[in-house]
Write a protein that holds these residues in place. Sequence first.
Motif, PDB file in Angstrom:
ATOM      1  N   THR A 245      -6.576   2.801 -11.664  1.00 32.68           N
ATOM      2  CA  THR A 245      -5.899   2.999 -10.374  1.00 32.68           C
ATOM      3  C   THR A 245      -6.171   4.403  -9.850  1.00 32.68           C
ATOM      4  N   ARG A 248      -3.978   7.673  -3.208  1.00 33.70           N
ATOM      5  CA  ARG A 248      -4.442   8.488  -2.079  1.00 33.70           C
ATOM      6  C   ARG A 248      -3.282   8.634  -1.118  1.00 33.70           C
ATOM      7  N   GLU A 260      -1.541   5.275  -0.722  1.00 30.82           N
ATOM      8  CA  GLU A 260      -2.278   4.039  -0.977  1.00 30.82           C
ATOM      9  C   GLU A 260      -2.589   4.021  -2.459  1.00 30.82           C
ATOM     10  N   ASP A 262      -4.755   2.346  -5.063  1.00 31.95           N
ATOM     11  CA  ASP A 262      -5.947   1.489  -5.151  1.00 31.95           C
ATOM     12  C   ASP A 262      -6.162   1.086  -6.602  1.00 31.95           C
ATOM     13  N   GLN A 264      -9.325  -0.488  -9.209  1.00 29.94           N
ATOM     14  CA  GLN A 264     -10.750  -0.781  -9.262  1.00 29.94           C
ATOM     15  C   GLN A 264     -10.949  -2.291  -9.119  1.00 29.94           C
ATOM     16  N   CYS A 265     -11.943  -2.664  -8.320  1.00 30.10           N
ATOM     17  CA  CYS A 265     -12.180  -4.078  -8.025  1.00 30.10           C
ATOM     18  C   CYS A 265     -12.498  -4.846  -9.310  1.00 30.10           C
ATOM     19  N   CYS A 276     -14.598  -6.024  -2.051  1.00 32.63           N
ATOM     20  CA  CYS A 276     -14.178  -4.615  -1.930  1.00 32.63           C
ATOM     21  C   CYS A 276     -15.021  -3.877  -0.891  1.00 32.63           C
ATOM     22  N   TRP A 281     -13.473  -0.206  -4.921  1.00 31.21           N
ATOM     23  CA  TRP A 281     -12.018  -0.073  -4.985  1.00 31.21           C
ATOM     24  C   TRP A 281     -11.359  -1.006  -3.981  1.00 31.21           C
ATOM     25  N   LEU A 282     -10.180  -1.451  -4.325  1.00 32.92           N
ATOM     26  CA  LEU A 282      -9.415  -2.273  -3.405  1.00 32.92           C
ATOM     27  C   LEU A 282      -8.082  -1.622  -3.117  1.00 32.92           C
ATOM     28  N   GLU A 283      -7.773  -1.543  -1.843  1.00 33.77           N
ATOM     29  CA  GLU A 283      -6.426  -1.116  -1.483  1.00 33.77           C
ATOM     30  C   GLU A 283      -5.495  -2.181  -1.994  1.00 33.77           C
ATOM     31  N   LEU A 284      -4.666  -1.825  -2.951  1.00 31.96           N
ATOM     32  CA  LEU A 284      -3.830  -2.860  -3.526  1.00 31.96           C
ATOM     33  C   LEU A 284      -2.401  -2.733  -3.039  1.00 31.96           C
ATOM     34  N   ARG A 316      -4.711 -10.778  -2.223  1.00 32.16           N
ATOM     35  CA  ARG A 316      -5.682  -9.930  -2.919  1.00 32.16           C
ATOM     36  C   ARG A 316      -5.454  -9.917  -4.413  1.00 32.16           C
TER      37      ARG A 316
END
Length: 341
Positions: A245, A248, A260, A262, A264-265, A276, A281-284, A316
């Motif tokens: 994770t 940000r 945010e 994030d 890792q995808c 992604c 990375w995905l905004e989770l 997601r």
Amino acid sequence: MSLLEEINSLILEAESSLSKCNSEEELDASKNLFVGKKGKLTQVLKGLAALSVEEKKTIGKVANEAQVRIESFLENRRAALKEEFYQIKLKEEFIDALRPVNGNERGTLHPITQIQYEIEDIFTSMGFSVMDGPEVETDENNFAALNFTEDHPARDMQDTFYTTDGNLLRTHTSAIQVRALRNLKPPFRIIAPGRVFRYEEVDASHENTFYQVEGMVVGENISIANLIYTMETLLSSVFRTSVKTRLRPGYFPFVEPGFELDIQCLVCEGKGCSVCKQSGWLELLPCGLIHPNVLSHAGHDPKKWTGFAFGLGLDRLVMMRYGINDIRYFQSGNLRFLNQF
Ligand code: DAH
């Protein structure tokens, strides 16, 4: 044959005829035949006129009893027929609701519902309660009470479906935060799962209808450390493994500071793919500390109460868990897709 004998034999004849009847119609016909206006017993009674007063008395009594007896026999037969009718219906129309169905045709919970229930379990075990709210919301609950200024871009027609009566389809489950703040007395912990709507172009990672779980904790001395701990507990429980994770800064009008989170995808393990958008990375999970304006708008003193909030996108989460590369599958109604879960 004497009148008395005639009456007695009529009784026997009537009973034998009635017991052969198998429908209401037949019963009615048989009834007419014996005790109707032109029935046989009625005819016999007409013969009474010619008798002496003494005879009228005795035979009249017998004739009356005969009539009563035939009619009661008829009613019994009618009841028996009815009972028979229902017994047959009961047999014919019986549905065994507990009989197992063909295994291949059994439905399953939608994968989004499954993960929602899992998340509810994780949070209720941490003392959260689960709250609900309507999908059609007021501007006040969806925006104004969450510190969105009048000209905030999220209010733009491009993002929001408005109803003709001036309300809207909630764009996020944060609307339930407002309901919680209005209706609950701090301190409290809630999550609020639900369906949300955006006026969006649909592609592999965007839907106009999707699912979120909102979370909110309000109490005294609630800090970012509480927020991070809760999020890490959630994620390690959902993914049953440690996930990478990063945090940000992020801007949302109803939190300060906002973040945010994030991860890792999990589809490409950080290499970059369509899910992604090649970033790895995905905004989770957007989150933050509840903005003082939001607390005071709901009548809570922000000097006494603090809290954190987060919004989790369920679509997601499911995509990452199973390596699904297109969000459109969820609403497709495609059984070959759904039967895998
Ligand atoms: N409601 C936001 C959205 O749907 C997500 C969100 C951001 C929720 C920050 C929060 C939060 O609770 O603190 O875009």
